[in-house]
Scaffold this motif. Structure first.
Motif, PDB file in Angstrom:
ATOM      1  N   ALA A  38      18.186  66.820 -45.587  1.00 44.34           N
ATOM      2  CA  ALA A  38      16.962  66.722 -44.796  1.00 44.34           C
ATOM      3  C   ALA A  38      15.739  66.581 -45.705  1.00 44.34           C
ATOM      4  O   ALA A  38      14.829  65.792 -45.423  1.00 44.34           O
ATOM      5  CB  ALA A  38      16.821  67.939 -43.890  1.00 44.34           C
ATOM      6  N   LEU A  39      15.714  67.308 -46.806  1.00 41.37           N
ATOM      7  CA  LEU A  39      14.592  67.214 -47.737  1.00 41.37           C
ATOM      8  C   LEU A  39      14.567  65.852 -48.421  1.00 41.37           C
ATOM      9  O   LEU A  39      13.505  65.243 -48.562  1.00 41.37           O
ATOM     10  CB  LEU A  39      14.660  68.333 -48.772  1.00 41.37           C
ATOM     11  N   ARG A  40      15.726  65.363 -48.831  1.00 44.95           N
ATOM     12  CA  ARG A  40      15.779  64.036 -49.453  1.00 44.95           C
ATOM     13  C   ARG A  40      15.305  62.970 -48.481  1.00 44.95           C
ATOM     14  O   ARG A  40      14.563  62.061 -48.848  1.00 44.95           O
ATOM     15  CB  ARG A  40      17.204  63.747 -49.949  1.00 44.95           C
ATOM     16  N   LYS A  41      15.703  63.063 -47.215  1.00 46.07           N
ATOM     17  CA  LYS A  41      15.283  62.098 -46.189  1.00 46.07           C
ATOM     18  C   LYS A  41      13.768  62.171 -45.985  1.00 46.07           C
ATOM     19  O   LYS A  41      13.096  61.134 -45.901  1.00 46.07           O
ATOM     20  CB  LYS A  41      16.019  62.382 -44.879  1.00 46.07           C
ATOM     21  N   ALA A  42      13.230  63.382 -45.916  1.00 42.28           N
ATOM     22  CA  ALA A  42      11.789  63.561 -45.724  1.00 42.28           C
ATOM     23  C   ALA A  42      11.013  62.999 -46.911  1.00 42.28           C
ATOM     24  O   ALA A  42       9.961  62.348 -46.754  1.00 42.28           O
ATOM     25  CB  ALA A  42      11.454  65.035 -45.514  1.00 42.28           C
ATOM     26  N   PHE A  43      11.510  63.218 -48.121  1.00 44.30           N
ATOM     27  CA  PHE A  43      10.842  62.717 -49.307  1.00 44.30           C
ATOM     28  C   PHE A  43      10.885  61.188 -49.347  1.00 44.30           C
ATOM     29  O   PHE A  43       9.877  60.544 -49.690  1.00 44.30           O
ATOM     30  CB  PHE A  43      11.464  63.300 -50.572  1.00 44.30           C
ATOM     31  N   ALA A  44      11.982  60.616 -48.968  1.00 43.41           N
ATOM     32  CA  ALA A  44      12.087  59.145 -48.933  1.00 43.41           C
ATOM     33  C   ALA A  44      11.104  58.577 -47.927  1.00 43.41           C
ATOM     34  O   ALA A  44      10.424  57.572 -48.172  1.00 43.41           O
ATOM     35  CB  ALA A  44      13.517  58.737 -48.586  1.00 43.41           C
ATOM     36  N   LYS A  45      10.973  59.217 -46.771  1.00 44.54           N
ATOM     37  CA  LYS A  45      10.021  58.785 -45.745  1.00 44.54           C
ATOM     38  C   LYS A  45       8.602  58.902 -46.266  1.00 44.54           C
ATOM     39  O   LYS A  45       7.772  58.003 -46.068  1.00 44.54           O
ATOM     40  CB  LYS A  45      10.206  59.607 -44.477  1.00 44.54           C
TER      41      LYS A  45
END
Length: 93
Positions: free
Chosen positions: A80-87
């Motif tokens: 979830a953190l990796r996805k948020a950072f990519a966004k």
């Protein structure tokens, strides 16, 4: 308050009873100040206290250790953190 060079452009008006004014005048006299000086310095001191109480965080020694350990040894980022950072990177640039 910064001192003699400070300009005073704002005004604050307060309605109060004769009894309240008498109490403030007496207190101001004890402090060798005008009522305005007394009210301003007292109100500012209380305002700063309220701000500190609401903006400062105090931790016990045990809580500080947990907080410090979390900052010093953060867990690995999850999906979830990796996805948020990519966004975030895509949005910001």
């Amino acid at each position: 308050m910064s001192g003699a060079a400070e300009t005073k452009d704002d005004r604050l008006q307060v309605r109060l009873s004769a009894e309240a004014k008498t109490v403030l005048q007496l207190a101001a006299n004890y402090r060798h100040k005008t009522v305005s000086q007394f009210v301003l310095t007292t109100a500012l001191a209380e305002a700063e206290k309220v701000i500190r109480e609401n903006e400062a965080v105090s931790l016990s020694a045990a809580d500080w250790k947990v907080f410090y350990d979390a900052l010093s040894n953060p867990p690995a980022p999850n999906a979830a953190l990796r996805k948020a950072f990519a966004k975030y990177q895509k949005t910001v640039g």
